[in-house]
Enzyme design. Structure first.
Site, PDB file in Angstrom:
ATOM      1  N   ASP A   1     -12.372  -5.374  -3.221  1.00 46.28           N
ATOM      2  CA  ASP A   1     -13.245  -6.554  -3.171  1.00 46.28           C
ATOM      3  C   ASP A   1     -14.600  -6.142  -2.584  1.00 46.28           C
ATOM      4  O   ASP A   1     -14.756  -5.021  -2.120  1.00 46.28           O
ATOM      5  CB  ASP A   1     -12.622  -7.670  -2.310  1.00 46.28           C
TER       6      ASP A   1
ATOM      7  N   VAL B   1     -13.414  -9.032   6.259  1.00 49.58           N
ATOM      8  CA  VAL B   1     -14.827  -9.390   6.086  1.00 49.58           C
ATOM      9  C   VAL B   1     -15.012 -10.093   4.741  1.00 49.58           C
ATOM     10  O   VAL B   1     -14.701  -9.527   3.685  1.00 49.58           O
ATOM     11  CB  VAL B   1     -15.730  -8.133   6.200  1.00 49.58           C
TER      12      VAL B   1
ATOM     13  N   GLU C   1       0.807  -1.222   0.000  1.00 49.95           N
ATOM     14  CA  GLU C   1       0.000   0.000   0.000  1.00 49.95           C
ATOM     15  C   GLU C   1       0.843   1.276   0.000  1.00 49.95           C
ATOM     16  O   GLU C   1       0.317   2.350  -0.294  1.00 49.95           O
ATOM     17  CB  GLU C   1      -0.978  -0.021   1.181  1.00 49.95           C
TER      18      GLU C   1
END
Ligand code: ADE
Length: 229
Positions: A197, A153, A11
């Site tokens: 996602d 998640v 990142e």
């Protein structure tokens, strides 16, 4: 001096590569790389995943470097069907979706001591991030709540519960912890997330596929924000 924090190497590594006059400072297990980024004094760090890693790294950055502001950047799962892979979400505020003292009478997400559910981002910095994101071609940009918790998640029912409680547009693991530490020390904070996602059953497959392009979008925004040429 401005501060940038990402959870994972991927990142921030391209931004670190572009730092000039690099200097490394180790504090505990965190490494801070400072120098000049697109003409501005900057310090960057990879905090590691999760709220505790993020809060500790943020606090160390604040104590050691006193940055004018800190932006947490990286990827996130989508919190809602209107937000699709490749989109950008800029936080107005962040929430800790897994903070829950409701059995003793608090609302879900309430963070005691600071006394908030929604931990605000700095409105001026967020406006600047929105402007910078608006300059990236073909990028859909949303502004809203970003939800943070200590879990990746990957179930539709969990994603829906987070949306129904907090109206979060993006789900990740650090933003609200960076915002929390900044709030406690009066440091302006922004959170910028690019969607990798859908935080449902397809997340485990999509995340590795789309992270690279999502990271590239967030770097373009930082480049525009700092006035890079
Ligand atoms: N970061 C990127 N995708 C995520 C997800 N689905 N859950 C938590 N953090 C994420």
């Amino acid at each position: 001096m401005i501060g940038l924090i990402g959870a994972m190497q991927i990142e921030v590594e391209d931004l670190i590569r572009q730092l000039e006059h690099k200097q490394e400072t180790r504090i505990g297990m965190d490494t801070f790389v400072s120098g000049t980024l697109f003409g501005q004094e900057a310090v960057l760090a990879v905090c590691g995943p999760g709220k505790v890693n993020a809060a500790l790294c943020t606090q160390s950055m604040i104590f050691h470097f006193s940055p004018e502001w800190i932006v947490n950047l990286g990827v996130a799962g989508s919190g809602h069907n209107d937000v699709t892979i490749g989109d950008m979400v800029i936080a107005k505020a962040t929430v800790q979706h897994d903070m829950d003292t409701s059995p003793i009478g608090d609302p879900v997400g309430f963070v005691s001591k600071i006394g908030l559910i929604e931990i605000p981002c700095d409105p001026i910095l967020s406006e600047r991030l929105l402007l910078a994101a608006g300059k990236v071609e073909n990028l859909k940009v949303h502004e809203g709540i970003i939800a943070t918790g200590d879990q990746f998640v990957s179930r539709g029912d969990v994603r829906e519960r987070i949306y129904s409680r907090f109206h979060a547009l993006a789900i990740e693991m650090e933003g609200a912890a960076v915002a929390h530490a900044c709030y406690m020390h009066g440091t302006p904070c922004g959170v910028l997330r690019s969607i990798s996602d859908n935080a449902d059953g397809s997340a485990e497959m999509d995340y590795p596929t789309f992270t690279k392009v999502a990271v590239a979008h967030s770097h373009q925004v930082i480049f525009n924000l700092l006035g890079g040429k």
